[in-house]
Design an enzyme around this catalytic site. Structure first.
Site, PDB file in Angstrom:
ATOM      1  N   CYS A 161       1.023  -1.238   0.212  1.00 29.26           N
ATOM      2  CA  CYS A 161       0.105   0.022   0.080  1.00 29.26           C
ATOM      3  C   CYS A 161       0.932   1.338  -0.099  1.00 29.26           C
ATOM      4  O   CYS A 161       0.271   2.355  -0.067  1.00 29.26           O
ATOM      5  CB  CYS A 161      -1.083   0.092   1.293  1.00 29.26           C
ATOM      6  N   HIS A 164      -2.564   6.797   4.414  1.00 26.35           N
ATOM      7  CA  HIS A 164      -3.048   5.704   3.709  1.00 26.35           C
ATOM      8  C   HIS A 164      -4.475   5.484   4.029  1.00 26.35           C
ATOM      9  O   HIS A 164      -4.736   5.431   5.275  1.00 26.35           O
ATOM     10  CB  HIS A 164      -2.130   4.651   3.747  1.00 26.35           C
ATOM     11  N   ASN A 190     -10.668   0.054   1.601  1.00 26.64           N
ATOM     12  CA  ASN A 190      -9.080   0.107   1.436  1.00 26.64           C
ATOM     13  C   ASN A 190      -8.945   0.091  -0.029  1.00 26.64           C
ATOM     14  O   ASN A 190      -8.752  -1.336  -0.483  1.00 26.64           O
ATOM     15  CB  ASN A 190      -8.490  -0.921   2.273  1.00 26.64           C
TER      16      ASN A 190
END
Length: 315
Positions: free
Chosen positions: A111, A244, A274
């Site tokens: 990520c 994030h 996500n």
């Protein structure tokens, strides 16, 4: 380095929390409490990491008609959910543009890949091997996800974003990349097992979510503070923080650790889930045009494996 334009793409299909209530008994309120997620997007049949990458490429170029596709001399793609590990999303973008004989690179650092991709552009620019780059981040999480997994199956969404980056300023609205720092943290905690995606086994699993949470909070706050200190800035000098988009509780924890007013943190996880390395870039696309001269954004990320980074942008 300057970010001239940013665009985002998310699929149209919405998956609400009620889907998981019916599937495995997880309640809407429980998912909200643990993650902040209300819904997420799922790629349609026929969509994949590469098709989302090419669509968002079309969008970013449509937003800047004065920029010719053949003026792009570097493509960097990033994903941990590839449609094809050989014909990568960066190759798909090159084919979409029809530009020959330029560097085309695909990377994965989970990520945190967005900032590693930008850092690769920084290197090419520094070596005078490129002057105008396209960074494309795209994740097809639902292609790998096990929805019946009550630990992490409800977390994931699909989406993509593209950043057009130039060595010189092209417009007053460009965002200057003031500073960028990334690092690996594979030596700490349960980095080798906390989040894994092994296609030959059972897709994305997260058996050690607490370890991910703890280290994400620590590293995102720490690297943000380091970037601020390196540039003689205080937290109050930051207009927006884009963390994030993994978990709303992580965002709140990082904001608290930094002493940043909560309203300055930008989140899209409530609506998108996500979306991996695309999440922060999608959020940047939403706020890019709102920034006024002198305002600053910090993007800070953390990825499974582990890896982390922070980037300071100024209008």
């Amino acid at each position: 380095m300057y970010i001239h334009q940013v665009a985002a793409y998310v699929p149209t299909q919405v998956i609400t929390n009620e889907h998981f209530t019916r599937l495995n008994g997880l309640s809407h309120d429980w998912i909200i409490e643990r993650t902040g997620i209300r819904e997420r997007r799922k790629a349609a049949p026929g969509e994949n990491t590469n098709t989302m990458a090419t669509e968002v490429t079309r969008r970013v170029l449509a937003a800047v008609p004065a920029i010719a596709a053949d003026s792009i001399d570097l493509i960097v793609g990033a994903t941990y959910t590839p449609h094809d590990t050989i014909y990568t999303l960066a190759h798909a973008v090159q084919r979409e543009l029809g530009v020959a004989d330029i560097p085309v690179v695909s990377i994965s650092s989970a990520c945190s890949s967005l900032l590693n991709a930008v850092e690769i552009v920084e290197g090419y620019f520094a070596m005078n091997k490129a002057t105008r780059a396209l960074v494309v981040v795209s994740e097809h999480n639902t292609a790998y996800n096990n929805e019946e997994d009550t630990i992490a199956g409800h977390l994931w969404g699909d989406g993509a974003a593209a950043l057009l980056i130039s060595k010189e300023r092209l417009a007053d609205s460009d965002l200057r990349i003031v500073d960028l720092r990334t690092g690996g943290a594979a030596h700490v905690g349960k980095a080798d097992t906390a989040v894994t995606l092994k296609p030959v086994e059972k897709g994305i699993v997260m058996p050690h979510g607490r370890d991910v949470f703890t280290h994400a909070c620590q590293y995102m706050a720490r690297v943000t503070s380091e970037v601020l200190e390196r540039n003689n800035l205080e937290v109050n000098d930051v207009t927006y923080l884009i963390p994030h988009q993994a978990n709303l509780r992580i965002t709140r924890n990082v904001v608290q650790a930094l002493g940043l007013p909560p309203e300055r943190a930008i989140s899209n996880i409530q609506d998108l889930g996500n979306t991996g390395c695309a999440g922060a870039a999608i959020a940047l696309a939403e706020y890019h045009s709102r920034l006024r001269p002198g305002e600053r954004i910090i993007i800070t990320v953390f990825g499974g494996g582990y890896s982390y980074g922070a980037m300071l942008l100024e209008r």
